[in-house]
Design a protein around this motif. Structure first.
Motif, short mmCIF file in Angstrom:
data_model
loop_
_atom_site.label_atom_id
_atom_site.label_comp_id
_atom_site.label_asym_id
_atom_site.label_seq_id
_atom_site.Cartn_x
_atom_site.Cartn_y
_atom_site.Cartn_z
N HIS A 162 -14.08 2.14 2.79
CA HIS A 162 -12.69 2.07 2.37
C HIS A 162 -12.11 0.78 2.93
O HIS A 162 -12.19 0.51 4.12
N SER A 180 -17.45 1.60 -3.15
CA SER A 180 -16.33 1.39 -2.23
C SER A 180 -14.99 1.70 -2.90
O SER A 180 -14.87 1.71 -4.12
N VAL A 181 -13.99 1.93 -2.04
CA VAL A 181 -12.64 2.18 -2.50
C VAL A 181 -11.71 1.13 -1.90
O VAL A 181 -11.80 0.85 -0.71
N TRP A 186 -7.73 -0.11 -1.24
CA TRP A 186 -6.36 0.41 -1.14
C TRP A 186 -5.37 -0.73 -0.92
O TRP A 186 -5.62 -1.62 -0.11
N TYR A 244 -15.24 -4.41 -7.36
CA TYR A 244 -14.85 -3.00 -7.46
C TYR A 244 -14.75 -2.54 -8.91
O TYR A 244 -14.41 -3.32 -9.80
N ALA A 273 -11.33 2.29 -8.86
CA ALA A 273 -11.49 2.54 -7.43
C ALA A 273 -10.46 1.76 -6.61
O ALA A 273 -10.47 1.81 -5.39
N CYS A 274 -9.58 1.03 -7.30
CA CYS A 274 -8.50 0.30 -6.63
C CYS A 274 -7.27 1.20 -6.68
O CYS A 274 -6.74 1.49 -7.75
N ARG A 275 -6.80 1.61 -5.51
CA ARG A 275 -5.80 2.67 -5.45
C ARG A 275 -4.58 2.25 -4.63
O ARG A 275 -4.63 1.32 -3.84
N GLU A 282 -10.83 14.54 -1.45
CA GLU A 282 -10.24 13.49 -2.29
C GLU A 282 -9.02 13.97 -3.06
O GLU A 282 -8.17 13.16 -3.46
N TRP A 322 -5.86 12.68 -1.57
CA TRP A 322 -5.61 11.24 -1.47
C TRP A 322 -4.38 10.86 -2.27
O TRP A 322 -4.04 11.52 -3.28
#
Length: 227
Positions: A68, A141-142, A144, A176, A180-182, A220, A223
């Motif tokens: 992360h 991967s994530v 943020w 990414y 997965a971009c949050r 999750e 999240w």
């Protein structure tokens, strides 16, 4: 003025992710007074989980592991912090800080969205480097960010951006999956601490920085979602 200090010099060799490898790492740390107990305990817990699963000495442990990355920027600086998120036996979750970066904003004034995008690009670079250096099988991967501008840049494939923005957007997209971009609220974004700086007192007491946001210790479904 001289002071007495305890130091530890640890040289770890690449070892497979099995009981032999983990035991070698634990046994290689000489700590007769137990000063490193909070750190070595994590490895001992992992070894215990391997035993509970009745893995053979040479059988590698398969766990859900992902990185992360949190990015943030302010008028004074921008920063990135990365965490390894492991879901082990009985869905028990471990989350720990792996690496961080903090840089002072350039003297030449630039907009916050551009600084946020620069931090996001550094997170992408760190992701690539960590995947190369870590001898682990990682899930995707994530990423943020508390910048909705950055997320709009990334998710808008129809607009041709200026060179500065375009180069960084393409770097992030190549790293990414866009989904997965949050989004994360600034109040729980550990990268906010890296971008603004901390006094040593707050730094040593910051569970947010060392262990990440509390929601990472949950399923999750807990999240944050896009505003």
């Amino acid at each position: 003025m001289s002071i007495d200090v305890f130091t530890f010099r640890i040289v770890l060799k690449d070892k497979p992710f099995n009981r032999h490898g983990v035991l070698y790492v634990v046994a290689s740390i000489y700590d007769p007074l137990g000063y490193l107990s909070p750190v070595t305990l994590i490895a001992k817990i992992l070894l215990q989980e391997m035993c509970q699963r009745k893995l053979s000495w040479d059988e590698e442990m398969s766990a859900d592991e992902l990185l992360h990355h949190f990015a943030n920027a302010s008028q004074t600086g921008y920063g990135v912090v990365s965490y390894l998120h492991v879901i082990g036996v009985n869905r028990k979750i471990h989350c720990n800080l792996i690496i961080g970066r903090a840089r002072v904003a350039p003297l030449k004034r630039t907009t916050i969205p551009r600084l946020e995008l620069t931090a996001a690009a550094i997170a992408a670079q760190m992701d690539s480097k960590l995947k190369t250096e870590l001898d682990l099988k990682l899930a995707p991967s994530v990423f943020w960010t508390d910048s909705t501008s950055v997320l709009k840049y990334l998710r808008n494939a129809l607009v041709k951006y200026q060179t500065f923005v375009d180069n960084r957007v393409n770097l992030i997209r190549d790293t990414y999956d866009i989904m997965a971009c949050r989004y994360i609220n600034t109040s729980v974004n550990p990268a906010d601490l890296a971008s603004r700086g901390l006094s040593i007192c707050y730094f040593l007491q910051s569970s947010l920085l060392f262990s990440g946001p509390d929601f990472l210790k949950k399923d999750e479904t807990h999240w944050p979602t896009m505003p």
